[in-house]
Design a protein around this motif. Structure first.
Motif, PDB file in Angstrom:
ATOM      1  N   GLU A   1      77.807  -0.652  38.524  1.00  0.00           N
ATOM      2  CA  GLU A   1      77.795   0.310  37.416  1.00  0.00           C
ATOM      3  C   GLU A   1      79.189   0.906  37.260  1.00  0.00           C
ATOM      4  O   GLU A   1      79.682   1.572  38.177  1.00  0.00           O
ATOM      5  CB  GLU A   1      76.780   1.423  37.721  1.00  0.00           C
ATOM      6  CG  GLU A   1      76.476   2.331  36.556  1.00  0.00           C
ATOM      7  CD  GLU A   1      75.865   1.600  35.367  1.00  0.00           C
ATOM      8  OE1 GLU A   1      76.624   1.350  34.411  1.00  0.00           O
ATOM      9  OE2 GLU A   1      74.672   1.279  35.392  1.00  0.00           O
TER      10      GLU A   1
ATOM     11  N   ARG B   1      70.459  -0.585  28.953  1.00  0.00           N
ATOM     12  CA  ARG B   1      70.403  -1.878  28.277  1.00  0.00           C
ATOM     13  C   ARG B   1      69.612  -2.843  29.166  1.00  0.00           C
ATOM     14  O   ARG B   1      69.584  -2.678  30.389  1.00  0.00           O
ATOM     15  CB  ARG B   1      71.811  -2.440  28.085  1.00  0.00           C
ATOM     16  CG  ARG B   1      72.591  -1.796  26.979  1.00  0.00           C
ATOM     17  CD  ARG B   1      73.997  -2.385  26.878  1.00  0.00           C
ATOM     18  NE  ARG B   1      74.767  -2.188  28.094  1.00  0.00           N
ATOM     19  CZ  ARG B   1      75.016  -3.129  29.001  1.00  0.00           C
ATOM     20  NH1 ARG B   1      74.588  -4.365  28.827  1.00  0.00           N
ATOM     21  NH2 ARG B   1      75.716  -2.862  30.080  1.00  0.00           N
TER      22      ARG B   1
ATOM     23  N   THR C   1      73.888   7.466  31.846  1.00  0.00           N
ATOM     24  CA  THR C   1      72.499   7.940  31.917  1.00  0.00           C
ATOM     25  C   THR C   1      72.292   8.886  33.098  1.00  0.00           C
ATOM     26  O   THR C   1      71.419   9.749  33.046  1.00  0.00           O
ATOM     27  CB  THR C   1      71.538   6.749  32.055  1.00  0.00           C
ATOM     28  OG1 THR C   1      72.015   5.939  33.129  1.00  0.00           O
ATOM     29  CG2 THR C   1      71.492   5.938  30.784  1.00  0.00           C
TER      30      THR C   1
ATOM     31  N   LYS D   1      71.577  13.474  21.787  1.00  0.00           N
ATOM     32  CA  LYS D   1      71.088  12.946  23.064  1.00  0.00           C
ATOM     33  C   LYS D   1      71.040  14.004  24.157  1.00  0.00           C
ATOM     34  O   LYS D   1      70.204  13.930  25.062  1.00  0.00           O
ATOM     35  CB  LYS D   1      72.005  11.788  23.490  1.00  0.00           C
ATOM     36  CG  LYS D   1      71.862  11.358  24.890  1.00  0.00           C
ATOM     37  CD  LYS D   1      71.479   9.939  25.177  1.00  0.00           C
ATOM     38  CE  LYS D   1      71.158   9.018  24.090  1.00  0.00           C
ATOM     39  NZ  LYS D   1      71.996   7.837  24.107  1.00  0.00           N
TER      40      LYS D   1
HETATM   41  N1  UDP Z   1      70.995   4.204  25.656  1.00  0.00           N
HETATM   42  C1  UDP Z   1      70.223   4.603  24.585  1.00  0.00           C
HETATM   43  N2  UDP Z   1      69.051   3.983  24.349  1.00  0.00           N
HETATM   44  C2  UDP Z   1      68.586   2.992  25.127  1.00  0.00           C
HETATM   45  C3  UDP Z   1      69.383   2.566  26.230  1.00  0.00           C
HETATM   46  C4  UDP Z   1      70.587   3.201  26.458  1.00  0.00           C
HETATM   47  O1  UDP Z   1      70.577   5.523  23.850  1.00  0.00           O
HETATM   48  O2  UDP Z   1      67.529   2.470  24.854  1.00  0.00           O
HETATM   49  C5  UDP Z   1      72.252   4.910  25.902  1.00  0.00           C
HETATM   50  C6  UDP Z   1      72.191   5.752  27.161  1.00  0.00           C
HETATM   51  O3  UDP Z   1      71.542   6.988  26.886  1.00  0.00           O
HETATM   52  C7  UDP Z   1      73.664   5.885  27.487  1.00  0.00           C
HETATM   53  C8  UDP Z   1      74.235   4.541  27.033  1.00  0.00           C
HETATM   54  O4  UDP Z   1      73.299   3.999  26.111  1.00  0.00           O
HETATM   55  O5  UDP Z   1      74.258   6.895  26.717  1.00  0.00           O
HETATM   56  C9  UDP Z   1      74.391   3.573  28.202  1.00  0.00           C
HETATM   57  O6  UDP Z   1      75.525   3.924  28.916  1.00  0.00           O
HETATM   58  P1  UDP Z   1      75.666   3.595  30.448  1.00  0.00           P
HETATM   59  O7  UDP Z   1      77.014   4.050  30.867  1.00  0.00           O
HETATM   60  O8  UDP Z   1      74.513   4.168  31.221  1.00  0.00           O
HETATM   61  O9  UDP Z   1      75.519   2.010  30.565  1.00  0.00           O
HETATM   62  P2  UDP Z   1      76.232   0.779  29.804  1.00  0.00           P
HETATM   63  O10 UDP Z   1      75.260   0.342  28.748  1.00  0.00           O
HETATM   64  O11 UDP Z   1      77.535   1.257  29.245  1.00  0.00           O
HETATM   65  O12 UDP Z   1      76.374  -0.256  30.879  1.00  0.00           O
END
Ligand code: UDP
Length: 430
Positions: free
Chosen positions: A321, A234, A326, A204
């Motif tokens: 958050e 998400r 991200t 990533k």
């Molecule tokens: N992510 C991903 N693909 C997607 C959406 C999210 O790989 O389609 C990953 C994003 O890159 C990050 C994680 O999921 O590494 C989300 O973490 P974040 O702390 O931003 O939010 P959370 O989902 O824990 O609320």
């Protein structure tokens, strides 16, 4: 037996290039008294969301540092996860009523997880509310038990927090991302403030040739020669995807060539995701410059990497958050961020990295400002990358965990990690 997640090996030494030799030496020194310590991380899902992103690296680096670390997940079902999603929403400030039936579902499931718990550990780290009550059901289990909260608790619903509190108070220690998240009535001896982290060497976040990144996004329908706005999240109302679309539409009135990609994954512990995804698709309508993509379209870690690198501006317009990985992911790639002034986001930007916003209008103005000024984008991106390098890489997270384990082992609260404040200075821990 809770299901074990396979963790591919990593080498700590490889992180010296980014984190610096001193950081690696400090980790080696902190790991020495913990050699062979049995560590277990438990969370709800091995895929989707920030915790599942952090745990493979953290577990693998703990192993390479000489600890005997494992990662296991709980076997929740949809009924349980719809209750824990309500818990999550309540903890982030939503008006939810935890009915008796829901409380029972949570309790029964956690009792079941506790029954499935096997093995002796020196440190057990339970992540987030879903498995939080395991410790209360296993009061005799040995080792130090730590609850790691990844949620933004700044406006926690008092009833929901009141429901969770006895479970949290059964632990030896808790970790929060920010001191602001600690509820005033929490009665716990040891509280550490440890922000999460990104892995600079993972698919990533690893370096990617810009041309290859452009080729990847092109295959998903992006024109790499026109400006791209991106949000990776998400599908969750707290991430405000509708607000992002509104902002994009306002930007497009001024800069017609702009494009927006909304990328979201479906997490197994988030049954609400599909509904929000459909709402977002409907709201997006027919606009060939607005792409809504998921992991089911083939957008995995490498593709997210490519999208982040090919964007002019990354948006994270969250309304709450816990941290928002991200944001650090984008900054690490030198891409400026327009993000909600909430939770763990401001500490990532500091006074560089991009713009903090609250409203759609502010997000629009910030995107326009950045899209019109490549020099500003470049300098904010550079500043953001350096800030992430210093504070938000996996090595710093690992160091803080090791410091906490040592403090718990020595019974010395002066050693408990205290995180970083908005201006990058150490916070006191209470
Ligand atoms: N992510 C991903 N693909 C997607 C959406 C999210 O790989 O389609 C990953 C994003 O890159 C990050 C994680 O999921 O590494 C989300 O973490 P974040 O702390 O931003 O939010 P959370 O989902 O824990 O609320």
């Amino acid at each position: 037996m809770l299901e074990a997640v396979h963790v591919p090996p990593l080498s700590l030494a490889a992180y010296a290039t980014h984190a610096g030799d001193d950081a690696i030496e400090e980790i080696v020194r902190l790991a020495e008294p913990l050699r062979g310590a049995r560590v277990l991380h438990v969370n709800a899902t091995k895929f989707g969301g920030g915790v599942a992103e952090i745990l493979p690296t953290l577990t693998a680096l703990m192993r390479d540092a000489g600890l005997d670390a494992e990662w296991r997940i709980i076997p929740g079902d949809d009924a349980f996860y719809s209750v824990t999603k309500a818990l999550h929403n309540g903890l982030q400030g939503a008006e939810v009523r935890l009915e008796e039936r829901m409380r029972r579902t949570f309790e029964d499931a956690n009792r079941h997880f506790a029954e499935a718990f096997e093995g002796d550990y020196d440190f057990v780290v339970i992540h987030d509310p879903q498995p939080a009550a395991i410790r209360r059901h296993l009061p005799q289990a040995g080792g130090r038990w730590i609850w790691r909260c990844h949620i933004d608790l700044t406006a926690a619903n008092p009833d929901v927090w009141g429901f969770l509190r006895p479970s949290v108070e059964a632990y030896d220690a808790a970790i929060f991302t920010l001191a602001d998240y600690v509820q005033p009535d929490l009665d716990l001896d040891t509280v550490a403030y440890i922000p999460p982290s990104i892995d600079p060497l993972s698919p990533k976040n690893a370096t990617l040739d810009p041309h290859l990144a452009d080729d990847v996004v092109y295959r998903f329908g992006v024109d790499p020669h026109r400006p791209l706005l991106l949000q990776v999240s998400r599908f969750d109302p707290w991430k405000d995807p509708i607000g992002v679309i509104d902002s994009y539409r306002a930007v497009k009135r001024e800069i017609p060539e702009v494009q927006l990609a909304l990328i979201g994954s479906m997490a197994t512990d988030d049954p609400e995701g599909w509904k929000i995804y459909k709402d977002v698709l409907r709201y997006a309508g027919q606009d060939e410059d607005l792409l809504v993509l998921t992991n089911l379209d083939g957008v995995g870690s490498l593709e997210v990497n490519a999208f982040q690198r090919s964007s002019e501006v990354v948006i994270q317009k969250s309304l709450r958050e816990g941290f928002g990985l991200t944001v650090s992911e984008a900054l690490w790639k030198g891409i400026p961020v327009v993000a909600g002034r909430v939770g763990g986001i401001p500490i990532q930007l500091g006074n560089t990295g991009g713009r903090l916003v609250t409203t759609v209008d502010e997000a629009t103005a910030a995107c326009l400002e950045l899209l019109r000024d490549p020099g500003l984008r470049h300098s904010l991106g550079l500043g953001g990358r350096e800030r992430v390098r210093r504070h938000f890489l996996s090595t710093r997270n690992l160091r803080d965990y090791l410091a906490l384990f040592n403090a718990l082992q020595a019974g010395d609260r002066a050693l408990v990690p205290a995180g970083i404040g908005m201006d990058g200075v150490a916070l006191d821990h209470g």
